[in-house]
Design an enzyme around this catalytic site. Structure first.
Site, PDB file in Angstrom:
ATOM      1  N   GLU A  28       0.812  -1.213   0.000  1.00 43.46           N
ATOM      2  CA  GLU A  28       0.000   0.000   0.000  1.00 43.46           C
ATOM      3  C   GLU A  28       0.848   1.266   0.000  1.00 43.46           C
ATOM      4  O   GLU A  28       0.340   2.361   0.231  1.00 43.46           O
ATOM      5  CB  GLU A  28      -0.975  -0.015   1.175  1.00 43.46           C
ATOM      6  CG  GLU A  28      -2.051  -1.076   1.007  1.00 43.46           C
ATOM      7  CD  GLU A  28      -3.111  -1.053   2.086  1.00 43.46           C
ATOM      8  OE1 GLU A  28      -2.927  -0.359   3.125  1.00 43.46           O
ATOM      9  OE2 GLU A  28      -4.133  -1.729   1.903  1.00 43.46           O
ATOM     10  N   GLY A  60      -7.273 -18.760  -4.530  1.00 45.47           N
ATOM     11  CA  GLY A  60      -8.529 -18.824  -3.794  1.00 45.47           C
ATOM     12  C   GLY A  60      -8.456 -18.484  -2.322  1.00 45.47           C
ATOM     13  O   GLY A  60      -9.464 -18.564  -1.621  1.00 45.47           O
ATOM     14  N   TYR A  64     -13.137  -7.721  -5.406  1.00 44.89           N
ATOM     15  CA  TYR A  64     -14.298  -7.530  -4.540  1.00 44.89           C
ATOM     16  C   TYR A  64     -15.583  -7.439  -5.355  1.00 44.89           C
ATOM     17  O   TYR A  64     -16.609  -8.004  -4.974  1.00 44.89           O
ATOM     18  CB  TYR A  64     -14.132  -6.285  -3.671  1.00 44.89           C
ATOM     19  CG  TYR A  64     -12.950  -6.333  -2.732  1.00 44.89           C
ATOM     20  CD1 TYR A  64     -12.615  -7.495  -2.042  1.00 44.89           C
ATOM     21  CD2 TYR A  64     -12.163  -5.204  -2.523  1.00 44.89           C
ATOM     22  CE1 TYR A  64     -11.536  -7.530  -1.179  1.00 44.89           C
ATOM     23  CE2 TYR A  64     -11.083  -5.237  -1.656  1.00 44.89           C
ATOM     24  CZ  TYR A  64     -10.781  -6.394  -0.987  1.00 44.89           C
ATOM     25  OH  TYR A  64      -9.715  -6.428  -0.125  1.00 44.89           O
TER      26      TYR A  64
END
Length: 157
Positions: A25, A94, A130
């Protein structure tokens, strides 16, 4: 792959993954958390956060760290996902989906209203991930934060 509740022995790897997330980030120097602080928050007398890990062949590949929030309108708790992180070399296998599915199951089983989280605007891979799961961004809301001097000044009012 196994999704399980974090254990005290997972604290060092979770803390390392938090540092890895901060690097991803673009805030590599922002983490001030310590193993002692993380362990106290997760496993102390009054835990304030919860964590699950995704594990394969005995190695942690990712984690979800969360806490409860509360909707005054719904009248029930929800889950706020503070961090979801999967090691770069484990992405696409996954783990992230399994961690989110686990949190959704917890929320559904306990009658919670929602699972929510924040994502950086520039993080397109995560946003697409998402959205593929059915999550939608919330419009009309801005996140505010008090920290540092401003926090101290407001506390002194």
């Amino acid at each position: 792959m196994t999704i399980r509740e974090a254990r005290p022995t997972d604290v060092p790897v979770i803390l390392q993954l938090i540092h890895d997330l901060a690097l991803y980030e673009k805030e590599p120097d922002a983490v001030r958390n310590t193993a002692e602080g993380l362990e106290a928050a997760l496993f102390g007398d009054r835990p304030t956060i919860y964590a699950h890990v995704a594990e394969a062949q005995g190695e942690v590949q990712g984690f979800a760290l969360w806490f409860l929030n509360y909707s005054t309108w719904e009248g029930v708790n929800g889950i706020y996902l503070e961090d979801l992180y999967v090691r770069p070399d484990a992405r696409g296998a996954g783990y992230g989906k399994a961690l989110l599915s686990n949190l959704a199951r917890i929320a559904a089983d306990r009658g919670y209203a929602r699972v929510e989280w924040s994502v950086l605007d520039w993080n397109e891979p995560s946003i697409r991930f998402y959205e593929r799961l059915g999550a939608r961004p919330q419009s009309g809301w801005s996140t505010f934060r008090l920290t540092g001097d401003a926090l101290a000044e407001v506390a002194a009012l």
